[in-house]
Design a protein around this motif. Structure first.
Motif, short mmCIF file in Angstrom:
data_model
loop_
_atom_site.label_atom_id
_atom_site.label_comp_id
_atom_site.label_asym_id
_atom_site.label_seq_id
_atom_site.Cartn_x
_atom_site.Cartn_y
_atom_site.Cartn_z
N LYS A 182 -3.93 18.32 45.66
CA LYS A 182 -3.18 19.63 46.06
C LYS A 182 -1.92 20.10 45.98
CE LYS A 182 -7.01 20.01 49.49
NZ LYS A 182 -7.32 19.94 50.81
N SER A 183 -1.02 19.13 45.50
CA SER A 183 0.27 19.41 45.72
C SER A 183 0.92 20.30 44.46
CB SER A 183 1.17 18.11 45.80
OG SER A 183 0.53 17.23 46.67
N ASP A 184 1.66 21.14 44.74
CA ASP A 184 2.62 21.60 43.79
C ASP A 184 3.81 21.05 43.51
OD1 ASP A 184 1.32 24.39 43.87
OD2 ASP A 184 1.58 24.20 46.04
N ILE A 185 4.33 20.09 44.29
CA ILE A 185 5.31 19.38 43.99
C ILE A 185 4.92 18.09 44.70
CG2 ILE A 185 7.91 18.83 44.72
CD1 ILE A 185 8.47 21.86 44.73
N ILE A 186 5.26 16.99 43.80
CA ILE A 186 4.98 15.53 44.35
C ILE A 186 6.23 14.82 44.25
CG2 ILE A 186 3.78 13.15 43.66
CD1 ILE A 186 1.46 15.02 42.33
N SER A 187 6.61 14.16 45.26
CA SER A 187 8.00 13.70 45.44
C SER A 187 7.86 11.97 45.90
CB SER A 187 8.62 14.34 46.54
OG SER A 187 10.06 14.02 46.40
N LEU A 188 8.31 11.18 45.09
CA LEU A 188 8.06 9.69 45.21
C LEU A 188 9.31 8.97 46.06
CD1 LEU A 188 7.00 8.85 41.91
CD2 LEU A 188 5.50 9.59 43.48
N HIS A 189 8.82 8.56 47.30
CA HIS A 189 9.81 7.70 48.17
C HIS A 189 9.61 6.60 48.60
CE1 HIS A 189 12.10 11.58 48.03
NE2 HIS A 189 11.03 12.28 48.10
N THR A 190 8.95 5.48 47.74
CA THR A 190 8.53 4.12 48.08
C THR A 190 9.56 3.30 47.34
OG1 THR A 190 7.19 3.82 46.46
CG2 THR A 190 6.18 5.12 48.15
N PRO A 191 9.64 2.01 48.09
CA PRO A 191 10.33 1.15 47.27
C PRO A 191 9.45 0.70 45.90
CG PRO A 191 9.85 0.23 49.42
CD PRO A 191 9.22 1.58 49.25
N LEU A 192 9.88 -0.22 44.92
CA LEU A 192 9.06 -0.71 43.99
C LEU A 192 8.73 -1.98 44.22
CD1 LEU A 192 8.43 -0.17 40.91
CD2 LEU A 192 10.31 -1.64 40.31
N LEU A 193 7.09 -1.78 44.53
CA LEU A 193 6.23 -2.86 44.95
C LEU A 193 5.25 -3.18 43.95
CD1 LEU A 193 6.02 -1.76 48.71
CD2 LEU A 193 7.60 -3.68 47.78
N PRO A 194 4.52 -4.17 44.06
CA PRO A 194 3.25 -4.47 43.24
C PRO A 194 2.29 -3.20 43.88
CG PRO A 194 3.48 -6.42 44.46
CD PRO A 194 4.65 -5.21 44.92
N SER A 195 2.15 -2.56 44.61
CA SER A 195 1.33 -1.47 45.23
C SER A 195 1.79 -0.04 44.62
CB SER A 195 1.10 -1.48 46.57
OG SER A 195 2.42 -1.20 47.34
N THR A 196 3.23 -0.17 44.30
CA THR A 196 3.60 1.28 43.94
C THR A 196 3.92 1.37 42.42
OG1 THR A 196 5.84 0.66 44.63
CG2 THR A 196 4.61 1.73 46.12
N THR A 197 4.09 0.12 41.75
CA THR A 197 4.36 0.05 40.38
C THR A 197 3.55 1.07 39.62
OG1 THR A 197 5.25 -1.99 40.51
CG2 THR A 197 4.83 -1.32 38.26
#
Ligand code: NAD
Length: 330
Positions: free
Chosen positions: A197-212
């Motif tokens: 649904k997003s027009d803009i996707i913005s990433l704000h997580t640490p680098l973790l196995p779940s976010t790599t």
């Protein structure tokens, strides 16, 4: 009280001196990093602060303990160059600055998004080549009509949510941990809904196995609105070649990147030869719907001031036996 600050950049000098004056502390400023060769300079001081990425060895903590030092105040978020166990063994409490100005990074992310949303890069390029045309490709969206998908709603994601919300946009958030304080600004949802649904996707997580590589060809295939991708967090969150493919095909309409997976090879350096630049960077930087900045989202006057004040206040507090909530090797 006498304290020593290692690895001080010239732009930090005035903030450190102001803090010292306000706190009636004598301060010695050094440009050198803290390491086995420079640790002897800390003899005779009551407190110590440093920053940087050079690994700090056990020998350094041993020396600091012999000089009677009880803490090391790191003036940055990252402390992966510290040997936390070794520091603990020698009774050295290490503090970091977990959050110096989330708003600084949030504002940079929104700046990238607005630049891309209104096609500024495309017009800028055209103007430089005598082309004053506009047509369907450059037809923009307006921010208050956009749905923003945030991945990660911590310090920076939360600040980002507040800004977009105040601009009238609808803000979706995926974070495995719920924060009631964000309720006025976001609607919690799942990752697939963010992609869809997003027009803009913005990433704000640490680098973790779940976010790599959380942005990869599979997640990109779920995107339906040709979103703009904003990454102010860590380069490793995005599979760069999948992003390049998606930018070429139009599946992603633009990318604002303050961080890249291989940035350590060239960010922060001057006069890097064209031949030494990675191919994926060269490809991205030549796209007029991509904006890249060299990991400077944090770099504001307030953030520099806060990182110094928080680190040096912690240093003083620990010297005075009062402790600190920012100790990372308890
Ligand atoms: P934070 O710890 O306050 O917030 C991170 C959030 O991510 C948390 O709410 C956590 O629950 C969430 N999270 C963890 N795993 C997740 C997952 N799998 N999916 C979704 N959410 C998940 O961190 P912060 O201070 O907001 O920093 C965010 C990012 O920004 C970090 O990667 C940090 O390194 C980066 N950063 C960049 C700059 C810059 O200058 N570009 C400066 C500072 C920090």
């Amino acid at each position: 009280m006498k304290v020593i600050c290692y690895a001080v950049a010239p732009l930090e000098d005035s903030y450190i001196k102001n803090w010292a004056k306000k706190n009636d502390v004598e301060v010695k400023i050094l440009r050198e990093d803290l390491n086995e060769k420079t640790v002897h300079l800390a003899e005779g001081f009551d407190g110590i602060s440093s920053e940087g990425i050079e690994p700090v060895t056990e020998e350094v903590y041993d020396q600091l303990a012999k000089f009677g030092l009880k803490q090391l105040a790191v003036r940055q978020v990252g402390f992966d160059n510290q040997d936390l166990e070794a520091a603990k063994k020698y009774g050295i409490k290490i503090t970091n600055v977990a959050s110096y100005s989330p708003r600084a990074i949030a504002e940079m992310g929104v700046t990238h998004a607005m630049y891309l949303l209104r096609q500024v890069g495309i017009y800028y390029n055209r103007m430089n080549h005598g082309n004053f045309n506009f047509e369907e490709r450059t037809l923009s969206r307006e921010i208050f009509n956009c749905t923003i998908g945030l991945i990660g709603g911590g310090h920076i994601g939360g600040a980002t949510a507040q800004i977009y919300s105040s601009l009238g946009a609808k803000v979706l958030l995926f974070d495995p941990y719920y924060d009631a304080a964000l309720e006025p600004f976001v609607e919690y949802t799942d990752l697939d809904t963010i992609f869809k649904k997003s027009d803009i996707i913005s990433l704000h997580t640490p680098l973790l196995p779940s976010t790599t590589n959380i942005i990869n060809s599979e997640s990109i295939s779920k995107m339906e609105k040709q979103p703009i991708l904003i990454n102010m967090a860590r380069g490793g969150l995005v599979d760069t070649s999948a992003l390049i493919d998606a930018l070429k095909s139009g599946k992603i309409s633009g990318a604002g990147l303050d961080t890249l997976a291989n940035e350590a090879e060239f960010f922060g350096k001057e006069h890097v030869k064209e031949s030494d630049l990675p191919d994926d960077y060269k490809e991205l930087v030549n796209m007029d719907n991509v904006l890249i900045t060299p990991h400077v989202a944090f770099f504001t006057k307030l953030a520099v001031k806060n990182s110094i004040e928080i680190a040096l206040n912690d240093m003083k507090s620990i010297i005075n036996g009062k402790g600190s909530k920012n100790i990372v090797n308890l």
